[in-house]
Motif scaffolding. Structure first.
Motif, short mmCIF file in Angstrom:
data_model
loop_
_atom_site.label_atom_id
_atom_site.label_comp_id
_atom_site.label_asym_id
_atom_site.label_seq_id
_atom_site.Cartn_x
_atom_site.Cartn_y
_atom_site.Cartn_z
N SER A 177 31.42 -25.21 104.88
CA SER A 177 31.86 -24.33 105.93
C SER A 177 32.51 -25.09 107.08
O SER A 177 32.73 -24.53 108.13
N VAL A 178 32.76 -26.38 106.89
CA VAL A 178 33.19 -27.18 108.04
C VAL A 178 34.67 -26.98 108.31
O VAL A 178 35.48 -26.89 107.39
N LYS A 179 35.01 -26.91 109.58
CA LYS A 179 36.39 -26.63 109.97
C LYS A 179 37.26 -27.89 109.87
O LYS A 179 36.75 -29.00 109.85
N PRO A 180 38.60 -27.69 109.85
CA PRO A 180 39.48 -28.81 109.50
C PRO A 180 39.43 -29.98 110.47
O PRO A 180 39.56 -31.13 110.04
N GLY A 181 39.28 -29.74 111.76
CA GLY A 181 39.28 -30.85 112.71
C GLY A 181 38.11 -31.79 112.45
O GLY A 181 38.27 -33.02 112.46
N LEU A 182 36.95 -31.21 112.19
CA LEU A 182 35.77 -32.05 111.95
C LEU A 182 35.89 -32.76 110.60
O LEU A 182 35.50 -33.92 110.46
N ILE A 183 36.43 -32.05 109.61
CA ILE A 183 36.65 -32.71 108.31
C ILE A 183 37.64 -33.85 108.49
O ILE A 183 37.44 -34.95 107.97
N ALA A 184 38.71 -33.61 109.27
CA ALA A 184 39.70 -34.67 109.50
C ALA A 184 39.03 -35.87 110.18
O ALA A 184 39.27 -37.03 109.81
N ALA A 185 38.16 -35.60 111.15
CA ALA A 185 37.45 -36.70 111.81
C ALA A 185 36.58 -37.43 110.79
O ALA A 185 36.49 -38.66 110.79
N GLY A 186 35.97 -36.66 109.88
CA GLY A 186 35.14 -37.27 108.84
C GLY A 186 35.97 -38.12 107.90
O GLY A 186 35.53 -39.18 107.46
N ILE A 187 37.17 -37.64 107.59
CA ILE A 187 38.05 -38.42 106.70
C ILE A 187 38.46 -39.71 107.41
O ILE A 187 38.40 -40.81 106.84
N VAL A 188 38.86 -39.59 108.66
CA VAL A 188 39.26 -40.79 109.42
C VAL A 188 38.11 -41.79 109.44
O VAL A 188 38.29 -42.98 109.20
N SER A 189 36.94 -41.27 109.67
CA SER A 189 35.81 -42.14 109.83
C SER A 189 35.38 -42.78 108.51
O SER A 189 35.09 -43.97 108.44
N ALA A 190 35.38 -41.97 107.43
CA ALA A 190 35.00 -42.53 106.12
C ALA A 190 36.04 -43.53 105.64
O ALA A 190 35.74 -44.47 104.92
N TRP A 191 37.29 -43.32 106.05
CA TRP A 191 38.39 -44.17 105.59
C TRP A 191 38.57 -45.37 106.51
O TRP A 191 39.36 -46.26 106.23
N THR A 192 37.85 -45.37 107.63
CA THR A 192 37.93 -46.53 108.52
C THR A 192 36.83 -47.50 108.12
O THR A 192 35.68 -47.35 108.50
N ALA B 21 35.38 -51.58 107.45
CA ALA B 21 35.49 -52.87 108.15
C ALA B 21 36.88 -53.44 107.89
O ALA B 21 37.54 -53.98 108.79
N ALA B 22 37.35 -53.29 106.63
CA ALA B 22 38.66 -53.83 106.26
C ALA B 22 39.78 -53.20 107.08
O ALA B 22 40.78 -53.86 107.39
N THR B 23 39.64 -51.94 107.44
CA THR B 23 40.69 -51.25 108.18
C THR B 23 40.94 -51.97 109.51
O THR B 23 42.07 -52.04 110.00
N LEU B 24 39.86 -52.49 110.08
CA LEU B 24 39.99 -53.19 111.36
C LEU B 24 40.27 -54.68 111.13
O LEU B 24 41.07 -55.27 111.85
N LEU B 25 39.62 -55.24 110.14
CA LEU B 25 39.64 -56.69 109.99
C LEU B 25 40.75 -57.17 109.05
O LEU B 25 41.50 -58.09 109.37
N GLY C 9 44.73 -37.88 107.29
CA GLY C 9 45.55 -39.01 106.84
C GLY C 9 46.48 -39.50 107.93
O GLY C 9 46.54 -40.70 108.22
N LEU C 10 47.17 -38.57 108.56
CA LEU C 10 48.13 -38.97 109.60
C LEU C 10 47.43 -39.57 110.81
O LEU C 10 47.92 -40.51 111.43
N ALA C 11 46.25 -39.01 111.13
CA ALA C 11 45.52 -39.55 112.29
C ALA C 11 45.03 -40.96 111.99
O ALA C 11 45.06 -41.84 112.85
N TRP C 12 44.60 -41.16 110.74
CA TRP C 12 44.04 -42.48 110.39
C TRP C 12 45.08 -43.59 110.48
O TRP C 12 44.76 -44.72 110.87
N PHE C 13 46.32 -43.26 110.13
CA PHE C 13 47.40 -44.26 110.12
C PHE C 13 47.38 -45.12 111.40
O PHE C 13 47.55 -46.34 111.37
N ALA C 14 47.15 -44.46 112.52
CA ALA C 14 47.26 -45.16 113.80
C ALA C 14 46.21 -46.24 113.97
O ALA C 14 46.42 -47.21 114.70
N ILE C 15 45.06 -46.08 113.30
CA ILE C 15 43.97 -47.02 113.56
C ILE C 15 44.33 -48.42 113.08
O ILE C 15 44.39 -49.36 113.89
N PRO C 16 44.59 -48.63 111.78
CA PRO C 16 44.94 -50.01 111.39
C PRO C 16 46.27 -50.45 111.97
O PRO C 16 46.43 -51.62 112.35
N PHE C 17 47.23 -49.51 112.05
CA PHE C 17 48.55 -49.92 112.51
C PHE C 17 48.49 -50.45 113.94
O PHE C 17 48.93 -51.56 114.25
#
Ligand SMILES: NC(N)=O
Length: 858
Positions: A239-254, A256-260, A480-488
């Protein structure tokens, strides 16, 4: 909330009440019927339900001639189906905690308890069949004889009458009645009524909640979601709404390698590194939007992607792809632990061994306590802080630091660094060019490896499963689009700073092993901000590692619970057993990844090595799995052989290339080279994809996805169904009956809601939207932007570099809005609810605890 019920026919026809009871799980009681028993049921049931016979066993009453039901003669005679009766010793005794969906009800005879499965729920509720009836919730037993029902007394709630009616005029079935009661109790509760509940009533509700911490406690107290149900634990009730799912995707996809690792490739290849890292791992999340839409369409009630493979292709395929699934989780988790522990050791001196175990065990605690929704809520808070820290580094480097302080100064320092040590394979050895041969090789490896770790990782399927069907695609595109900014942006900041500050006395020199371990970011953070920088990076890493680890823990727990325990060990698992095993598996997997991290650490395999290696052993499963879920023509044997052959080809190509390029020397160092890994990655994904696709074209299946749509499908209690018919044509085996009683997500949905949400036309439209938008973005991100810059050998001037950086910063702002502020906005109602509850708890008399009237997302 335990209730007792009495029955009556529709108002015009009769108003006489008959007793019926639903008991507390822990407090069963009998509501005796009159002793005159006339076996008349069924008499005039409609064809669809004929003949209504109970299952042959295990019900003791079935041992006698199968004319089972009691009735009593008060005209017009109404016989309540035994599934709804409470006649002790004669019929199963309904045992139902009415705060839970009807699927949690069990029928009990003496010490033997069995779940009510679809067969039972599909039976006609009354004889003669009625298309409408009234159920009265009463505070005492109304009659026969007038005996107070223990533990259900003193209820004086105003919503005591439920009118249950089928709009199509067909006979009410057991499931209709139970679902109607549940929905009524779940929804029709005004705040005033809620406040009027006595403490004793709340105590009963409280007994259903396990120990919880933090956000989970808030969620449980002030919203309607309880992590004590397995559906909520593993799927957040879908039942989770898209913004929270998107945050979850960003977070699960971030990771250690994404930063390091992203910073390490910026350090090695210049500006192309962050681009290839970010774009080469974003497109898979965007493309996964298609898989997510198909998953909702083809298996809307599945818990795991392996359930889909198993339902479509059977045991062999299930086991083969389970290997790929679990291997993916172990590799991803090991990278998290390796990256996290290397940095913790580097910055704090803590023992790597301790860090390897402390990280997963700490995370396991909050996962066990809170389940999927708390994982998503923690993801959200982590993502928020993560963005705050990234902005701190960005503004330090490009605005305030006296060592760098502006894009212009960074450009000068990068130019000096390139003059002192030109980058091999880059145009003029420059750091500020997309013309980087090794950057491009890394880009290809990155794309392949990340296909594997998205398409085979239950964590991403889990987020698709947890989301509202209507908004899944939006969530994945946004995430996906939000996550791009983190490693970049982070790598363009810290990775390049590590190059720019090479001559700074505060910057520690980095060996090749340090770079492979992902340490340039930590070195730059320390050089820029001293201890504060080290601490900020540590926090950043901690947040990334913990939320990605939590995603992995709950993902593997779901696979082991549903695809190993429930499928192969205990198909009749009850809700309680499933919950217990889910929790145990979280703890078990936390230990496994601690050990895996330790083993990799001791054999000298670093995070960077594993990152480029992951596509070698996982790549071959990508195409077969995607085809299984999305394509009716996918060929079972072709996909199994493709996955296995691709795996072998990947390993062979990797080792042969290593041996050839390194004079026969094969070890961790030689096998970790760019070309060696490229060969293995390409062979693995290529062979797997070609075999799976070619065989499917040559020997296409014609699969209708019916068996995958049936996974965990609930009894459509309020619509016509052929289940009762099936049951009469072929008596279901005990095992099948019990399997059908999986704790089912749809039991927590309104039937109409389910129908609306799973409308195939809307889902196909969502799939088409996902397909063209993700393909357009793919072309832009990995072809249209980088390749012309690569082939033109463009070296940026100051203005070009500044524009590049500014675009990254703007993208990061938009990302932060999308996954930090947007989820708050879309959950404003739930947040209001929680705030009111908390304020009432603190400042007002009575309890602020609240149950939402309808199921909505947090
Ligand atoms: N999730 C990744 N590939 O950073």
């Amino acid at each position: 909330m335990g209730q007792c019920f009495s029955w009556s026919a529709p108002p015009k026809r009769q108003r006489r009440r008959y007793p019926f009871a639903a008991a507390y799980r822990s407090n069963a009681f009998a509501q005796p019927y009159p002793q005159t028993v006339t076996p008349i049921y069924p008499r005039t049931a409609p064809a669809a339900y004929n003949p209504q016979l109970p299952p042959a066993s295990p019900w003791p009453w079935a041992a006698t001639p199968r004319t089972p039901v009691a009735s009593w003669n008060i005209p017009p005679t109404i016989v309540i189906n035994p599934q709804l009766s409470t006649q002790r010793n004669r019929h199963p005794f309904l045992d139902w905690d009415t705060s839970q969906p009807a699927s949690n009800a069990t029928a009990r005879y003496g010490a033997v308890t069995h779940p009510l499965n679809n067969y039972h729920l599909g039976q006609t509720a009354t004889s003669p069949p009625l298309s409408s009836m009234i159920v009265s919730l009463t505070s005492t037993a109304p009659a026969f004889p007038p005996r107070p029902i223990q533990a259900a007394t003193n209820l004086n709630w105003p919503w005591d009458t439920i009118h249950i009616e089928r709009s199509d005029g067909a006979a009410l079935r057991v499931g209709d009645v139970l679902h109607a009661i549940f929905r009524h109790l779940a929804k029709d509760l005004s705040h005033r009524e809620l406040v009027a509940m006595s403490g004793e009533e709340w105590d009963r509700v409280d007994r259903n909640f396990p120990f919880m911490i933090g956000l989970t406690a808030v969620q449980a107290r002030y919203t309607s979601f309880s992590p004590s149900s397995s559906e909520e634990f593993s799927s957040a009730s879908r039942s989770v709404k898209p913004g929270l799912i998107a945050a979850g995707i960003v977070s699960a996809w971030t990771w250690a390698a994404t930063l390091l690792q992203s910073s390490a490739v910026a350090y090695k290849y210049g500006i192309s590194g962050p681009w290839w890292y970010a774009s080469g791992a974003t497109i898979q999340v965007l493309l996964f939007a298609m898989i997510a839409a198909k998953l909702k369409l083809n298996a809307p009630f599945a818990h795991t992607w392996l359930e889909v493979v198993g339902a479509r292709w059977g045991k062999a395929a299930h086991l083969v792809f389970m290997f790929f699934g679990l291997a993916t989780n172990i590799i991803v988790s090991s990278m998290l632990i390796l990256g996290g522990s290397a940095t913790v050791t580097d910055l704090t001196g803590m023992s790597t061994i301790a860090a390897c175990f402390l990280i997963p065990l700490g995370v396991a605690i909050y996962v066990v306590v809170g389940g999927m929704r708390s994982t998503l809520l923690c993801d959200y808070t982590h993502t928020t802080v993560l963005f705050a820290i990234i902005f701190t580094f960005v503004f330090t480097v490009y605005a305030t630091s006296d060592k760098i302080g502006s894009p212009s100064k960074m450009y000068d320092l990068l130019t000096t660094a390139a003059q002192q040590a030109p980058v091999s394979g880059n145009a003029h050895g420059s750091y500020v060019t997309m013309r980087s041969k090794n950057g491009l090789i890394f880009g290809v490896i990155n794309i392949i490896g990340n296909f594997a770790t998205v398409f085979q990782d239950q964590a991403y399927f889990q987020r698709a499963i947890a989301s509202q069907p209507s908004t899944t695609v939006k969530a994945y595109l946004l995430g996906g689009l939000a996550w791009f900014a983190i490693p970049f942006t982070l790598a363009t900041t810290l990775g390049l700073s590590a190059v720019a500050l090479r001559n700074d006395p505060a910057m520690r020199p980095l060996s090749a092993a340090d770079v492979s371990a992902g340490l340039p970011a930590a070195a730059a953070a320390s050089a820029l901000l001293g201890k504060a920088g080290a601490s900020a990076l540590l926090v950043l890493l901690f947040l990334a590692v913990t939320s990605a680890t939590s995603a992995e823990l709950i993902a593997v727990s779901s696979l082991l619970t549903y695809d190993v325990y429930k499928r192969y060990i205990n198909p009749a698992a009850t809700e309680t057993q499933i919950m217990r095993v889910s929790h145990l598996m979280v703890a078990f997997y936390a230990l496994v990844i601690g050990l895996a991290g330790l083993i990799f650490f001791y054999i000298g395999v670093s995070m960077g090595w594993l990152y480029t290696f992951m596509g070698v052993i996982l790549g071959s499963g990508v195409a077969p799995i995607a085809l299984c879920i999305t394509w009716s023509k996918a060929n079972r044997m072709g996909c199994i052989i493709g996955a296995a052959a691709g795996f072998a080809a990947g390993i062979v190509a990797w080792l042969v290339t290593t041996s050839t390029l390194n004079g026969g020397v094969i070890n961790v160092t030689t096998s970790g080279g760019d070309l060696e890994m490229l060969a293995g990655n390409l062979a693995s994904i290529g062979v797997g994809g070609i075999i799976a696709t070619a065989t499917s074209y040559i020997w296409p299946e014609d699969y209708d996805f019916e068996s995958t749509r049936a996974i965990n499908r609930p009894a459509p209690a309020s619509t016509e169904s052929d289940e009762p018919k099936e049951a009469t044509e072929k008596e279901p085996s005990i095992e099948k009956k019990v399997q059908e009683k999986a704790p089912s997500v749809a039991d927590s949905f309104d039937a109409v809601e389910v129908e609306d949400e799973l409308d195939p036309v809307a889902l196909n439209k969502a799939y088409n939207f996902a397909a063209w938008s993700s393909l357009v973005l793919l072309v832009v991100l990995i072809l249209l932007i980088p390749l012309p810059l690569f082939f033109a050998s463009t070296i940026y001037g100051k203005a070009g570099y500044t524009t590049w950086v500014v675009i990254g910063i703007i993208w990061t702002f938009i990302s932060a809005f999308s996954v930090v502020l947007y989820p708050l906005w879309e959950s404003r109602d739930a947040l209001g609810l929680i705030s009111k509850g908390i304020i009432k708890d603190i400042f007002a008399r009575g309890s602020g605890k609240y149950v939402e009237p309808a199921r909505e997302a947090a």
